[in-house]
Write an enzyme that holds these catalytic residues in place. Structure first.
Site, PDB file in Angstrom:
ATOM      1  N   CYS A 101       0.835  -1.191   0.000  1.00  0.00           N
ATOM      2  CA  CYS A 101       0.000   0.000   0.000  1.00  0.00           C
ATOM      3  C   CYS A 101       0.884   1.260   0.000  1.00  0.00           C
ATOM      4  O   CYS A 101       1.544   1.536  -0.978  1.00  0.00           O
ATOM      5  CB  CYS A 101      -0.989  -0.021   1.165  1.00  0.00           C
ATOM      6  SG  CYS A 101      -2.388   1.106   0.936  1.00  0.00           S
ATOM      7  N   HIS A 133      -3.425  -5.531   0.062  1.00  0.00           N
ATOM      8  CA  HIS A 133      -2.985  -5.940   1.394  1.00  0.00           C
ATOM      9  C   HIS A 133      -3.007  -7.466   1.563  1.00  0.00           C
ATOM     10  O   HIS A 133      -4.027  -8.034   1.979  1.00  0.00           O
ATOM     11  CB  HIS A 133      -3.879  -5.309   2.460  1.00  0.00           C
ATOM     12  CG  HIS A 133      -3.671  -3.843   2.643  1.00  0.00           C
ATOM     13  ND1 HIS A 133      -2.806  -3.330   3.587  1.00  0.00           N
ATOM     14  CD2 HIS A 133      -4.197  -2.775   1.995  1.00  0.00           C
ATOM     15  CE1 HIS A 133      -2.824  -2.012   3.526  1.00  0.00           C
ATOM     16  NE2 HIS A 133      -3.649  -1.650   2.571  1.00  0.00           N
ATOM     17  N   GLU A 157      -1.722  -9.129   3.836  1.00  0.00           N
ATOM     18  CA  GLU A 157      -1.759  -9.490   5.271  1.00  0.00           C
ATOM     19  C   GLU A 157      -3.170  -9.526   5.838  1.00  0.00           C
ATOM     20  O   GLU A 157      -3.374 -10.010   6.958  1.00  0.00           O
ATOM     21  CB  GLU A 157      -0.887  -8.510   6.076  1.00  0.00           C
ATOM     22  CG  GLU A 157      -1.518  -7.175   6.424  1.00  0.00           C
ATOM     23  CD  GLU A 157      -1.623  -6.189   5.283  1.00  0.00           C
ATOM     24  OE1 GLU A 157      -2.198  -5.098   5.503  1.00  0.00           O
ATOM     25  OE2 GLU A 157      -1.145  -6.501   4.172  1.00  0.00           O
TER      26      GLU A 157
END
Length: 227
Positions: free
Chosen positions: A90, A186, A188
């Site tokens: 990001c 993202h 994660e």
């Protein structure tokens, strides 16, 4: 493998959880000196980059943290000098682009497709055939987004390898010769109820880059790092 997550600890819990699995040993830091013995650098998400760093005045940037920007640019510069593998997520991808003399679109005209509301946005993306992401995911990927800015002019030595299918927003960049990958999405915090995409293949890619880094040290060969 020592993985440095270079950000403020208040905002890095998701990244620590994601990378905290063998063979990785993640730690969050804001001290450039702590990178001396690390095997990879993670530049996490966050607010917007101070526009002066890409030669513009502030027209739409928000949640700026200039001190953090400076420290992250310093950390990336160190990683580049040592050819340490880098993964930017990001804001981290945007830091990479600016560090290589690229620019940022301060407010996307299609920000509604990407920005965080009550959760991440999910949209279809196209991945460049032959790229490292294509090897992991194929041509099509449903990814998440939580941003209102995007890559403008690509930095020197960087190539775009993934785009939002709806508006062409760049979703991933890679350096042409260094082990540096940036993702606008993202990995994660992908929601398995909303996409079949997984961040696990990225961990394998990063581990392979670290093995090459350890093997070659200061005499890295660029073909060890697929684009």
């Amino acid at each position: 493998m020592e993985i440095a997550i270079f950000g403020r600890a208040t905002f890095t819990a998701n990244y620590e959880t994601f990378f905290d699995r063998p063979p990785f040993h993640p730690f969050t830091t804001l001290a450039p000196a702590s990178l001396t013995d690390c095997d990879a650098l993670i530049l996490p998400g966050g607010g917007d980059i101070t526009p002066a760093f890409f030669g513009e005045r502030n027209t739409a940037s928000r949640n700026i943290d200039t001190e953090l920007d400076i420290l992250q640019f310093q950390a990336l510069e160190y990683a580049i000098s040592r050819q340490i593998p880098v993964l930017g997520i990001c804001k981290g991808m945007q830091v990479i682009n600016v560090a290589f003399d690229g620019t940022i679109i301060q407010d996307l005209s299609t920000a509604g497709l990407h920005q965080y509301t009550d959760r991440d946005q999910y949209h279809h993306t196209i991945i460049l055939e032959g790229s490292c992401l294509y090897e992991l995911y194929g041509r099509d990927a449903l990814t998440n987004s939580a941003h209102h800015q995007g890559v403008g002019r690509l930095g020197k030595g960087l190539s775009a390898i993934q785009w939002c299918e709806e508006d062409g927003c760049v979703e991933a960049i890679v350096h042409d010769s260094l082990p540096i990958l940036g993702l606008q999405w993202h990995p994660e915090r992908l929601d398995p109820l909303l996409t079949t995409l997984s961040g696990e293949p990225l961990l394998s890619l990063l581990a392979s880059w670290v093995h090459a880094f350890r093997r070659n040290h200061s005499s890295l060969e660029t073909h060890d790092f697929p684009q």
